[in-house]
Scaffold this motif. Structure first.
Motif, PDB file in Angstrom:
ATOM      1  N   ASN A  56       1.171   4.309   7.811  1.00 39.94           N
ATOM      2  CA  ASN A  56       0.734   3.086   7.117  1.00 39.94           C
ATOM      3  C   ASN A  56       1.538   1.851   7.493  1.00 39.94           C
ATOM      4  O   ASN A  56       1.040   0.728   7.364  1.00 39.94           O
ATOM      5  N   ALA A  57       2.770   2.029   7.978  1.00 43.71           N
ATOM      6  CA  ALA A  57       3.613   0.849   8.267  1.00 43.71           C
ATOM      7  C   ALA A  57       2.936  -0.043   9.296  1.00 43.71           C
ATOM      8  O   ALA A  57       2.355   0.436  10.273  1.00 43.71           O
ATOM      9  N   GLY A  58       2.979  -1.338   9.046  1.00 37.11           N
ATOM     10  CA  GLY A  58       2.390  -2.283   9.994  1.00 37.11           C
ATOM     11  C   GLY A  58       2.972  -3.665   9.765  1.00 37.11           C
ATOM     12  O   GLY A  58       3.488  -3.958   8.678  1.00 37.11           O
ATOM     13  N   ILE A  59       2.889  -4.497  10.805  1.00 34.47           N
ATOM     14  CA  ILE A  59       3.382  -5.871  10.677  1.00 34.47           C
ATOM     15  C   ILE A  59       2.307  -6.858  11.112  1.00 34.47           C
ATOM     16  O   ILE A  59       1.400  -6.526  11.888  1.00 34.47           O
ATOM     17  N   ASP A  84      12.379   3.622  11.966  1.00 38.33           N
ATOM     18  CA  ASP A  84      11.572   2.563  12.573  1.00 38.33           C
ATOM     19  C   ASP A  84      10.465   3.275  13.332  1.00 38.33           C
ATOM     20  O   ASP A  84      10.729   3.991  14.307  1.00 38.33           O
ATOM     21  N   ILE A 122       0.835  -1.213   0.000  1.00 38.76           N
ATOM     22  CA  ILE A 122       0.000   0.000   0.000  1.00 38.76           C
ATOM     23  C   ILE A 122       0.865   1.257   0.000  1.00 38.76           C
ATOM     24  O   ILE A 122       0.602   2.208  -0.748  1.00 38.76           O
ATOM     25  N   ALA A 166      -5.657   1.151   9.410  1.00 40.43           N
ATOM     26  CA  ALA A 166      -6.174   0.129  10.321  1.00 40.43           C
ATOM     27  C   ALA A 166      -6.411  -1.120   9.481  1.00 40.43           C
ATOM     28  O   ALA A 166      -5.520  -1.544   8.721  1.00 40.43           O
ATOM     29  N   SER A 167      -7.578  -1.735   9.571  1.00 38.48           N
ATOM     30  CA  SER A 167      -7.881  -2.939   8.797  1.00 38.48           C
ATOM     31  C   SER A 167      -9.350  -3.290   9.001  1.00 38.48           C
ATOM     32  O   SER A 167      -9.966  -2.873   9.998  1.00 38.48           O
ATOM     33  N   LYS A 213      -5.205  -3.193  15.421  1.00 37.40           N
ATOM     34  CA  LYS A 213      -5.955  -2.424  14.427  1.00 37.40           C
ATOM     35  C   LYS A 213      -7.209  -1.787  15.058  1.00 37.40           C
ATOM     36  O   LYS A 213      -7.628  -0.698  14.660  1.00 37.40           O
ATOM     37  N   ILE A 250      11.993   0.784   7.023  1.00 40.95           N
ATOM     38  CA  ILE A 250      13.206   0.240   7.659  1.00 40.95           C
ATOM     39  C   ILE A 250      14.004  -0.573   6.653  1.00 40.95           C
ATOM     40  O   ILE A 250      15.151  -0.908   6.898  1.00 40.95           O
ATOM     41  N   THR A 310      -1.246  -8.633  -1.218  1.00 36.24           N
ATOM     42  CA  THR A 310       0.109  -8.100  -1.004  1.00 36.24           C
ATOM     43  C   THR A 310       0.920  -9.125  -0.227  1.00 36.24           C
ATOM     44  O   THR A 310       0.387 -10.093   0.310  1.00 36.24           O
ATOM     45  N   VAL A 316       4.874  -1.658  16.801  1.00 39.36           N
ATOM     46  CA  VAL A 316       4.878  -1.123  15.426  1.00 39.36           C
ATOM     47  C   VAL A 316       3.489  -0.583  15.058  1.00 39.36           C
ATOM     48  O   VAL A 316       3.349   0.564  14.622  1.00 39.36           O
ATOM     49  N   LEU A 368       2.186  -9.035   2.662  1.00 40.54           N
ATOM     50  CA  LEU A 368       1.815  -9.183   4.071  1.00 40.54           C
ATOM     51  C   LEU A 368       0.836 -10.340   4.285  1.00 40.54           C
ATOM     52  O   LEU A 368       0.948 -11.109   5.228  1.00 40.54           O
ATOM     53  N   LEU A 369      -0.142 -10.476   3.390  1.00 38.05           N
ATOM     54  CA  LEU A 369      -1.155 -11.530   3.556  1.00 38.05           C
ATOM     55  C   LEU A 369      -0.791 -12.793   2.788  1.00 38.05           C
ATOM     56  O   LEU A 369      -0.950 -13.911   3.299  1.00 38.05           O
TER      57      LEU A 369
HETATM   58  P1  NAD Z   1       3.755  -4.801   3.284  1.00 40.92           P
HETATM   59  O1  NAD Z   1       4.330  -5.821   4.195  1.00 40.92           O
HETATM   60  O2  NAD Z   1       3.670  -5.066   1.817  1.00 40.92           O
HETATM   61  O3  NAD Z   1       4.523  -3.405   3.494  1.00 40.92           O
HETATM   62  C1  NAD Z   1       4.789  -2.896   4.793  1.00 40.92           C
HETATM   63  C2  NAD Z   1       6.039  -2.015   4.729  1.00 40.92           C
HETATM   64  O4  NAD Z   1       6.244  -1.480   6.060  1.00 40.92           O
HETATM   65  C3  NAD Z   1       7.316  -2.767   4.356  1.00 40.92           C
HETATM   66  O5  NAD Z   1       8.035  -2.062   3.356  1.00 40.92           O
HETATM   67  C4  NAD Z   1       8.101  -2.833   5.675  1.00 40.92           C
HETATM   68  O6  NAD Z   1       9.512  -2.849   5.505  1.00 40.92           O
HETATM   69  C5  NAD Z   1       7.629  -1.564   6.374  1.00 40.92           C
HETATM   70  N1  NAD Z   1       7.789  -1.637   7.826  1.00 40.92           N
HETATM   71  C6  NAD Z   1       7.582  -2.719   8.638  1.00 40.92           C
HETATM   72  N2  NAD Z   1       7.864  -2.419   9.914  1.00 40.92           N
HETATM   73  C7  NAD Z   1       8.268  -1.109   9.921  1.00 40.92           C
HETATM   74  C8  NAD Z   1       8.705  -0.208  10.938  1.00 40.92           C
HETATM   75  N3  NAD Z   1       8.825  -0.617  12.214  1.00 40.92           N
HETATM   76  N4  NAD Z   1       9.032   1.066  10.591  1.00 40.92           N
HETATM   77  C9  NAD Z   1       8.941   1.465   9.300  1.00 40.92           C
HETATM   78  N5  NAD Z   1       8.547   0.658   8.299  1.00 40.92           N
HETATM   79  C10 NAD Z   1       8.214  -0.609   8.597  1.00 40.92           C
HETATM   80  O7  NAD Z   1       2.303  -4.501   3.876  1.00 40.92           O
HETATM   81  P2  NAD Z   1       0.953  -3.881   3.243  1.00 40.92           P
HETATM   82  O8  NAD Z   1       0.046  -4.995   2.888  1.00 40.92           O
HETATM   83  O9  NAD Z   1       1.247  -2.820   2.251  1.00 40.92           O
HETATM   84  O10 NAD Z   1       0.366  -3.237   4.572  1.00 40.92           O
HETATM   85  C11 NAD Z   1       0.423  -1.867   4.870  1.00 40.92           C
HETATM   86  C12 NAD Z   1      -0.542  -1.587   5.975  1.00 40.92           C
HETATM   87  O11 NAD Z   1      -1.852  -2.068   5.618  1.00 40.92           O
HETATM   88  C13 NAD Z   1      -0.211  -2.294   7.300  1.00 40.92           C
HETATM   89  O12 NAD Z   1      -0.502  -1.425   8.374  1.00 40.92           O
HETATM   90  C14 NAD Z   1      -1.149  -3.482   7.294  1.00 40.92           C
HETATM   91  O13 NAD Z   1      -1.413  -3.946   8.591  1.00 40.92           O
HETATM   92  C15 NAD Z   1      -2.370  -2.898   6.636  1.00 40.92           C
HETATM   93  N6  NAD Z   1      -3.310  -3.857   6.041  1.00 40.92           N
HETATM   94  C16 NAD Z   1      -2.906  -4.773   5.125  1.00 40.92           C
HETATM   95  C17 NAD Z   1      -3.853  -5.675   4.615  1.00 40.92           C
HETATM   96  C18 NAD Z   1      -3.452  -6.744   3.634  1.00 40.92           C
HETATM   97  O14 NAD Z   1      -4.261  -7.641   3.358  1.00 40.92           O
HETATM   98  N7  NAD Z   1      -2.259  -6.699   3.075  1.00 40.92           N
HETATM   99  C19 NAD Z   1      -5.196  -5.602   5.010  1.00 40.92           C
HETATM  100  C20 NAD Z   1      -5.565  -4.625   5.926  1.00 40.92           C
HETATM  101  C21 NAD Z   1      -4.615  -3.752   6.437  1.00 40.92           C
END
Ligand code: NAD
Length: 257
Positions: A89-92, A62, A17, A142-143, A161, A37, A192, A114, A194-195
């Motif tokens: 937006n960053a999340g794990i 971070d 995202i 969030a989510s 979330k 990071i 993506t 995080v 992450l999932l």
């Molecule tokens: P992704 O894993 O593709 O990208 C996340 C990015 O965040 C990565 O580049 C990672 O290096 C960076 N990151 C991780 N920890 C960090 C930290 N401590 N400081 C700075 N950067 C950090 O994930 P995504 O799918 O793009 O998700 C982005 C956001 O959307 C997250 O908050 C996630 O929880 C949320 N989300 C994702 C989904 C999904 O299905 N993918 C659904 C709902 C919500």
């Protein structure tokens, strides 16, 4: 252009995202501060923007560390003179995140650090910058799990979330009269990294898809378009929202056959 002369900071800009949003915001005229990071991913994000004629710089931070967050906001203001849009937006999502019995305290703490503290720290240092700019837009990712429970448990992630959603709502109320809007962007399940790293078999994918009325996962680019709306003046009366972009998953009781 919908973000002409705006400055936007995006955390987690190296992937998913965050990456797609950075590209889209840049095409719409914003100067981008890309934060991550993963330095290679962050550099790749800004290289693509700069190659396309946009304006972007990368800051390693971070989001779970206060000094890093203070520094990323200072970098935005010193590089581009102000900050208008803050996309926390960053999340794990940890592989060992499970139910209450099986989730370790370490996984819980890491997820909260995080996903929740990261958003808090972004706001702690970012909101004063928006005030200095005369207002702006905060978007916190969030989510859909902030409003929906799953039998495939990720308790720490889900709780984190929910916290982002509640925090965004309260911040929206606190800052409503300062020309600062705060919204929680709630994506549904996306295709993506992450999932997909968890849904690594067709059966696991099918088990999820059956709950999504549209019958497919979302794309990061579709969330970026929603973020663009929340960032731009087009959403000038939208604040405190749980902005669901989820293929209808939270609306469904029974999905089409
Ligand atoms: P992704 O894993 O593709 O990208 C996340 C990015 O965040 C990565 O580049 C990672 O290096 C960076 N990151 C991780 N920890 C960090 C930290 N401590 N400081 C700075 N950067 C950090 O994930 P995504 O799918 O793009 O998700 C982005 C956001 O959307 C997250 O908050 C996630 O929880 C949320 N989300 C994702 C989904 C999904 O299905 N993918 C659904 C709902 C919500």
């Amino acid at each position: 252009m919908r973000l002409k002369d705006k400055v936007a900071l995006i955390t987690g800009a190296g992937s998913g995202i965050g990456f797609e949003t950075a590209q889209l915001f840049a095409r719409e005229g914003a100067a981008i501060v890309a934060v991550d990071i993963n330095d290679d991913a962050g550099d790749a994000c800004i290289a693509e923007i700069n190659a396309a004629g946009g304006l972007a710089s990368y800051v390693h931070a971070d989001v779970a560390r206060a000094s890093d967050c203070e520094n990323m906001i200072a970098a935005a203001e010193s590089t581009y003179g102000k900050l208008d849009i803050l996309f926390n937006n960053a999340g794990i999502s940890h592989a060992a995140d499970d139910d209450a019995v099986n989730t370790s305290e370490a996984v819980w703490d890491m997820t909260m650090a995080v996903n929740v503290k990261g958003v808090f720290l972004g706001c702690k240092y970012g909101i004063p910058a928006l005030q200095r700019a005369g207002g702006g837009s905060v978007i916190n990712t969030a989510s859909f799990v902030a409003v929906l429970g799953a039998a495939t448990p990720q308790l720490a992630y889900t709780a984190s979330k929910g916290a982002v959603l509640a925090m965004s709502r309260e911040l929206a109320v606190i800052h409503a009269q300062e020309n600062i809007r705060v919204n929680a962007l709630c994506p549904g399940p996306l295709r993506t990294e992450l999932l997909m790293k968890y849904l690594n078999t067709e059966e696991k994918k099918r088990r999820r898809l059956v709950h999504i009325p549209m019958g497919r996962f979302g794309e990061a680019g579709e969330i970026a378009k929603a973020a663009l709306y929340l960032a731009s003046e087009e959403s000038s009366f939208v604040t405190g929202s749980a902005f669901l972009v989820d293929g209808g998953i939270t609306a469904a009781y029974v999905t089409p056959e």
